[in-house]
Write an enzyme that holds these catalytic residues in place. Structure first.
Site, PDB file in Angstrom:
ATOM      1  N   LYS A 171      -4.764  41.385 -16.359  1.00  0.00           N
ATOM      2  CA  LYS A 171      -3.880  42.525 -16.622  1.00  0.00           C
ATOM      3  C   LYS A 171      -4.444  43.280 -17.810  1.00  0.00           C
ATOM      4  O   LYS A 171      -5.180  42.717 -18.629  1.00  0.00           O
ATOM      5  CB  LYS A 171      -2.459  42.028 -16.945  1.00  0.00           C
ATOM      6  CG  LYS A 171      -1.370  43.029 -16.643  1.00  0.00           C
ATOM      7  CD  LYS A 171      -1.046  43.101 -15.164  1.00  0.00           C
ATOM      8  CE  LYS A 171       0.021  44.106 -14.843  1.00  0.00           C
ATOM      9  NZ  LYS A 171       0.473  43.982 -13.444  1.00  0.00           N
TER      10      LYS A 171
HETATM   11  P1  NAD Z   1       6.153  53.231 -12.550  1.00  0.00           P
HETATM   12  O1  NAD Z   1       5.648  53.618 -13.871  1.00  0.00           O
HETATM   13  O2  NAD Z   1       5.675  53.970 -11.355  1.00  0.00           O
HETATM   14  O3  NAD Z   1       7.753  53.285 -12.532  1.00  0.00           O
HETATM   15  C1  NAD Z   1       8.543  52.614 -13.472  1.00  0.00           C
HETATM   16  C2  NAD Z   1       9.974  53.112 -13.296  1.00  0.00           C
HETATM   17  O4  NAD Z   1      10.833  52.367 -14.147  1.00  0.00           O
HETATM   18  C3  NAD Z   1      10.150  54.574 -13.681  1.00  0.00           C
HETATM   19  O5  NAD Z   1      11.036  55.181 -12.769  1.00  0.00           O
HETATM   20  C4  NAD Z   1      10.783  54.486 -15.052  1.00  0.00           C
HETATM   21  O6  NAD Z   1      11.563  55.632 -15.355  1.00  0.00           O
HETATM   22  C5  NAD Z   1      11.655  53.271 -14.865  1.00  0.00           C
HETATM   23  N1  NAD Z   1      12.065  52.661 -16.119  1.00  0.00           N
HETATM   24  C6  NAD Z   1      11.359  52.493 -17.266  1.00  0.00           C
HETATM   25  N2  NAD Z   1      12.134  51.915 -18.188  1.00  0.00           N
HETATM   26  C7  NAD Z   1      13.319  51.687 -17.616  1.00  0.00           C
HETATM   27  C8  NAD Z   1      14.525  51.095 -18.041  1.00  0.00           C
HETATM   28  N3  NAD Z   1      14.647  50.604 -19.277  1.00  0.00           N
HETATM   29  N4  NAD Z   1      15.540  51.027 -17.173  1.00  0.00           N
HETATM   30  C9  NAD Z   1      15.419  51.514 -15.924  1.00  0.00           C
HETATM   31  N5  NAD Z   1      14.311  52.084 -15.464  1.00  0.00           N
HETATM   32  C10 NAD Z   1      13.293  52.169 -16.297  1.00  0.00           C
HETATM   33  O7  NAD Z   1       5.854  51.656 -12.398  1.00  0.00           O
HETATM   34  P2  NAD Z   1       5.737  50.808 -11.068  1.00  0.00           P
HETATM   35  O8  NAD Z   1       4.308  50.761 -10.689  1.00  0.00           O
HETATM   36  O9  NAD Z   1       6.770  51.247 -10.084  1.00  0.00           O
HETATM   37  O10 NAD Z   1       6.081  49.347 -11.613  1.00  0.00           O
HETATM   38  C11 NAD Z   1       7.429  48.890 -11.743  1.00  0.00           C
HETATM   39  C12 NAD Z   1       7.447  47.373 -11.810  1.00  0.00           C
HETATM   40  O11 NAD Z   1       6.817  46.855 -10.638  1.00  0.00           O
HETATM   41  C13 NAD Z   1       6.684  46.754 -12.974  1.00  0.00           C
HETATM   42  O12 NAD Z   1       7.306  45.560 -13.350  1.00  0.00           O
HETATM   43  C14 NAD Z   1       5.324  46.446 -12.382  1.00  0.00           C
HETATM   44  O13 NAD Z   1       4.627  45.447 -13.087  1.00  0.00           O
HETATM   45  C15 NAD Z   1       5.767  45.990 -11.005  1.00  0.00           C
HETATM   46  N6  NAD Z   1       4.708  46.051  -9.995  1.00  0.00           N
HETATM   47  C16 NAD Z   1       4.082  47.216  -9.694  1.00  0.00           C
HETATM   48  C17 NAD Z   1       3.096  47.225  -8.713  1.00  0.00           C
HETATM   49  C18 NAD Z   1       2.396  48.487  -8.291  1.00  0.00           C
HETATM   50  O14 NAD Z   1       1.636  48.421  -7.315  1.00  0.00           O
HETATM   51  N7  NAD Z   1       2.609  49.619  -8.908  1.00  0.00           N
HETATM   52  C19 NAD Z   1       2.761  46.037  -8.062  1.00  0.00           C
HETATM   53  C20 NAD Z   1       3.444  44.868  -8.369  1.00  0.00           C
HETATM   54  C21 NAD Z   1       4.421  44.889  -9.342  1.00  0.00           C
END
Ligand code: NAD
Length: 424
Positions: A114
């Site tokens: 990561k």
């Molecule tokens: P992103 O940046 O696209 O979206 C994050 C979202 O969370 C945004 O809408 C943001 O406004 C919201 N957010 C931030 N702080 C917040 C809070 N305190 N309360 C509520 N909402 C809040 O990120 P993502 O890629 O969608 O990732 C989200 C989660 O999924 C993370 O934990 C990430 O590690 C996990 N994840 C992502 C992927 C991927 O392919 N992108 C894969 C596996 C896991």
């Protein structure tokens, strides 16, 4: 020059300690060798870099960046890059460890890694983001590579950021290196279906869980926290499949409508205004309230540690689908397990992204690209297989889905480590 001060963090507990404690519990239940647990409980390598970046006004900000490899026993390390003000080395280490388990559970030939930069990407212009990303890539250029460590998007990063990493790395090597990063734009070697893959994987996982309860998506009520890559696509897929998404949120706050939110309209509102706040088709709620709304499924798809010992017993949902990594604290996990809530753990529920990242890497190495249907069908096979194996182990041993998923994964990594032997 300015060095950015860290804001108050969303992290209540040290995530790396949480991850190590999870490993200790797995070792106990599955009777793992203590020497192996000592090896698996540490990260192989952690690199900390400073990222001086010229701002548009001519000043220079110095950001802190990290890249951590947890384990490479099963293949090159793989994991996203996070741009967020709360990033810490221990958070990145925990996320790297979870990536190792996730890849092993899915049966794909990667270890875990990561990366992250302590920054608020919303406060940076596109040019500043590009300069920061290119400098960060240069600082970690000897750590990454198609056979070594392959980054991908995570919170605060997207396909554009991956394009700059790909380009910076390729310019330094003197030729295009498609396999150095995944989540690239389609036009430069990204995979069809990658952008939606994490949400699609979560959907498949939830479908399998519902199948065990002899039901489908029709009429299912769901609350989705986070409306970025994972949350927004998951909300869209759920409504397309007949579920009713009664609450959604982003960092600006939440929306609630017990009759179901028009997700296409909410998405259009977010695209126009930059936030969900102000959408007319639902009532405003806070992110804390979202977790407690009346619904059958809660899908936390934002950050870690949002469900805690304080709110877990007030939650109404009977299934939790962990789109985010580590959204439950250990105390919350215990309370919800006791209450009989079915938890689809992060390394199972959100693994769709890394599975299609694997497909993108394979396609890039072969320079031969697949149709979207092919990508989705192969994703479905892998996620369904992992779900079935986890479900069967959970039934067979009378353990939680989390313990079963982590147990399967850790044992696979332990076996690879033992088979390779300890060098020298
Ligand atoms: P992103 O940046 O696209 O979206 C994050 C979202 O969370 C945004 O809408 C943001 O406004 C919201 N957010 C931030 N702080 C917040 C809070 N305190 N309360 C509520 N909402 C809040 O990120 P993502 O890629 O969608 O990732 C989200 C989660 O999924 C993370 O934990 C990430 O590690 C996990 N994840 C992502 C992927 C991927 O392919 N992108 C894969 C596996 C896991």
């Amino acid at each position: 020059m300015s060095t950015l001060a860290a804001p108050v963090s969303h992290l209540r507990e040290n995530p790396f300690e949480v991850a190590r404690e999870q490993l200790a519990q797995v070792a106990d239940v599955f009777n793992l060798d203590a020497n192996l647990v000592n090896v698996l409980g540490q990260c192989k390598k952690a690199v900390e870099v400073s990222v001086p970046t010229r701002r548009d006004n001519g000043s220079v900000s110095v950001f802190h960046g990290f890249r951590v490899t947890h384990n490479i026993a099963r293949g090159p390390s793989k994991g996203g890059i996070r741009y967020h003000p709360d990033v810490t080395l221990d958070e990145v280490k925990a996320l790297a460890m979870w990536m190792t388990w996730k890849c092993a559970l899915m049966g794909i030939p990667f270890g875990g890694a990561k990366g992250g930069i302590v920054c608020n990407p919303k406060e940076l212009s596109r040019d500043e983001l590009e300069r920061m990303t290119r400098r960060y890539t240069s600082e970690i250029i000897n750590e990454i590579g198609p056979e070594r460590d392959i980054p991908a998007p995570d919170v605060g990063t997207d396909a554009n950021v991956m394009a700059w990493i790909f380009d910076t790395y390729s310019m330094n090597k003197g030729h295009s290196v498609l396999g150095v990063v995944t989540g690239k734009p389609i036009t430069i070697g990204g995979s069809l279906g990658r952008e939606e893959a994490t949400a699609r994987g979560a959907l498949y996982c939830l479908r399998e869980a519902l199948r065990q309860q002899q039901r489908g998506f029709d009429g299912l009520t769901v609350a989705v926290q986070g409306f970025g890559n994972v949350g927004s696509y998951l909300a869209r897929f759920l409504t397309q499949n007949g579920a009713s998404v009664v609450a959604v949120s982003d960092s600006s706050g939440g929306l609630h409508n017990s009759s179901g939110i028009d997700i296409a309209a909410a998405t259009a509102h977010k695209q126009e205004t930059g936030a969900l706040q102000g959408f007319r088709g639902a009532d405003s709620i806070t992110n804390e309230e979202l977790l407690l709304v009346d619904c059958e499924v809660l899908a936390p798809c934002a950050l870690e540690q949002v469900v805690t010992g304080e709110n877990a017993d007030k939650m109404k949902a009977r299934i939790i689908c962990e789109g985010a990594n580590g959204p439950l604290t250990p105390a919350a996990d215990e309370i919800l397990e006791e209450r009989g809530v079915l938890i689809l753990p992060d390394i199972l529920a959100n693994a769709g992204g890394v599975v299609v990242s694997y497909f993108e890497w394979v396609q890039g190495l072969q320079e031969y690209f697949w149709k979207e249907d092919e990508v989705n069908a192969k994703l479905n096979d892998i996620v369904t297989r992992a779900f079935t194996q986890t479900w069967e182990l959970s039934e067979h041993r009378s353990i939680s889905m989390r313990m079963a998923a982590y147990g399967l994964a850790v044992q696979r990594v332990a076996e690879a480590t033992t088979t390779r032997g300890l060098y020298p």
